[in-house]
Scaffold this motif. Structure first.
Motif, PDB file in Angstrom:
ATOM      1  N   GLY A 102      39.745  -1.837  17.702  1.00 17.67           N
ATOM      2  CA  GLY A 102      39.049  -0.851  18.513  1.00 17.67           C
ATOM      3  C   GLY A 102      38.236   0.099  17.658  1.00 17.67           C
ATOM      4  N   SER A 105      34.317   5.543  20.613  1.00 17.80           N
ATOM      5  CA  SER A 105      32.978   5.447  21.198  1.00 17.80           C
ATOM      6  C   SER A 105      32.401   6.816  21.562  1.00 17.80           C
ATOM      7  CB  SER A 105      32.993   4.532  22.418  1.00 17.80           C
ATOM      8  OG  SER A 105      34.002   4.913  23.308  1.00 17.80           O
ATOM      9  N   ASP A 117      37.026   8.915  23.567  1.00 18.98           N
ATOM     10  CA  ASP A 117      36.967   7.610  24.239  1.00 18.98           C
ATOM     11  C   ASP A 117      37.002   6.523  23.177  1.00 18.98           C
ATOM     12  OD1 ASP A 117      36.673   8.906  26.636  1.00 18.98           O
ATOM     13  OD2 ASP A 117      34.543   8.426  26.884  1.00 18.98           O
ATOM     14  N   CYS A 118      37.766   5.500  23.430  1.00 13.24           N
ATOM     15  CA  CYS A 118      37.849   4.363  22.511  1.00 13.24           C
ATOM     16  C   CYS A 118      37.505   3.075  23.244  1.00 13.24           C
ATOM     17  CB  CYS A 118      39.264   4.215  21.950  1.00 13.24           C
ATOM     18  SG  CYS A 118      39.834   5.623  21.023  1.00 13.24           S
ATOM     19  N   THR A 119      36.860   2.186  22.523  1.00 11.89           N
ATOM     20  CA  THR A 119      36.686   0.815  22.992  1.00 11.89           C
ATOM     21  C   THR A 119      37.750  -0.006  22.280  1.00 11.89           C
ATOM     22  OG1 THR A 119      34.318   1.149  23.241  1.00 11.89           O
ATOM     23  CG2 THR A 119      35.068  -1.135  23.062  1.00 11.89           C
ATOM     24  N   THR A 134      39.068   0.020  27.610  1.00 12.61           N
ATOM     25  CA  THR A 134      38.644   1.329  27.124  1.00 12.61           C
ATOM     26  C   THR A 134      39.814   2.283  27.301  1.00 12.61           C
ATOM     27  OG1 THR A 134      37.848   2.066  29.280  1.00 12.61           O
ATOM     28  CG2 THR A 134      36.245   0.968  27.863  1.00 12.61           C
ATOM     29  N   THR A 136      40.841   6.697  27.095  1.00 16.83           N
ATOM     30  CA  THR A 136      40.524   8.098  26.821  1.00 16.83           C
ATOM     31  C   THR A 136      41.818   8.791  26.437  1.00 16.83           C
ATOM     32  OG1 THR A 136      38.743   8.066  28.449  1.00 16.83           O
ATOM     33  CG2 THR A 136      39.564  10.237  27.771  1.00 16.83           C
TER      34      THR A 136
END
Lengths: 143, 148
Positions: A102, A105, A117-119, A134, A136
């Motif tokens: 990951g 983002s 926020d992460c992908t 995704t 948060t």
């Protein structure tokens, strides 16, 4: 468990550490028992193959849980998971490594919260993203 | 699988959106939480002994999947026998803790028809709202289910 990561330490584009897991048929049985999802495609090879699958497959919900563990582990004890999305794009099989990856983002503040926020995704041994998602998380501040 | 020609009419769609399941309740048990955490391979002590940050033992984020049978009944017959889970979108508002009584209600948010590689599909978006004994929403889960 892990050390705490702080909001100030996070930058957009930063990668989350790669984690490799090796789910076994035993783990799928454990998950069936703990979740109550006893659909046979997750532990009965003959049944799974009778539905056209090549082998038993990992529960989508277990992959969802693995992504949850991946993100909350990264966010540390004081991190709070606010949102987690997951899509099931492909089958995954036990006794094969499954890799969580990951990156960050977006880094922003909303109300009193420091949000990131992460992908994130799970990858099969061929490098295909079978389970993109995704997340948060709210992170603590050093200040 | 289905060779028939099923059509989702506007009327069927309108009748479906907003349909709710019967409420399903579960008392959260500490042992169940620990067993779930072990099954998903998550060694976070928040799920077994609690941490100062969580103020005691809490359930892992997807623990509420263990509540089964939250199914709004579609108000029409559809000739599909197979079901695929397309994914979930979870939002979290409060921790779930041992001793809580969680009540879940599922609601049809959307339903549509599509033809793809596996043939004709009926795609439903179901939003499950989970509330605790104080009537606070602890989480929502919006899932996509695909019948084909």
């Amino acid at each position: 468990m892990s050390e705490q990561i702080f909001f100030e330490d996070v930058r957009e584009g930063m990668e989350l550490p790669v984690e490799v897991r090796n789910p076994t048929p035993r783990q799928l049985v454990q998950y069936a028992g703990a979740s109550g999802d006893f659909y046979e495609i997750h532990y009965d090879r003959n049944f799974a193959q009778s539905t056209g699958l090549k082998d038993i497959i990992i529960h989508g919900a277990l992959k969802n849980a693995m992504l949850g563990a991946y993100v909350t582990g990264w966010a540390g004890p004081a991190g709070e998971l606010r949102r987690l999305t997951v899509q099931y794009r492909g089958m995954d099989y036990p006794d094969e490594p499954i890799t969580a990856k990951g990156h960050v983002s977006r880094v922003y503040q909303e109300g009193q919260s420091n949000l990131v926020d992460c992908t994130v995704w799970l990858e099969n041994p061929e490098g295909q993203q079978t389970t993109p998602g995704t997340a948060t998380v709210a992170l603590p501040s050093r200040n | 699988m289905s060779t028939n020609s099923f059509t989702l009419t506007d009327e069927m769609r309108e009748q479906s959106i907003g349909v709710e399941s019967e409420p399903v309740s579960m008392v959260i048990e500490q042992g169940h939480v620990a067993r779930f955490a072990e099954a998903i391979g998550d060694e976070n002590p928040a799920y077994t002994v609690g941490t100062p940050e969580t103020g005691g033992i809490v359930a892992p984020p997807t623990f509420l999947r263990a509540m089964r049978g939250i199914r709004p009944e579609l108000p029409f017959e559809a000739p599909f026998t197979r079901l695929l889970d397309g994914g979930s979108d979870w939002e979290y508002f409060e921790h779930v803790r041992p001793g809580d009584t969680i009540t879940a209600v599922g609601r049809v948010e959307d339903i549509r028809e599509r033809t793809g590689s596996i043939g004709q599909m009926l795609i439903a978006t179901i939003k499950i709202t989970y509330r605790n004994q104080r009537d606070a929403v602890v989480a929502t889960q919006t899932s996509t289910s695909i019948r084909y």
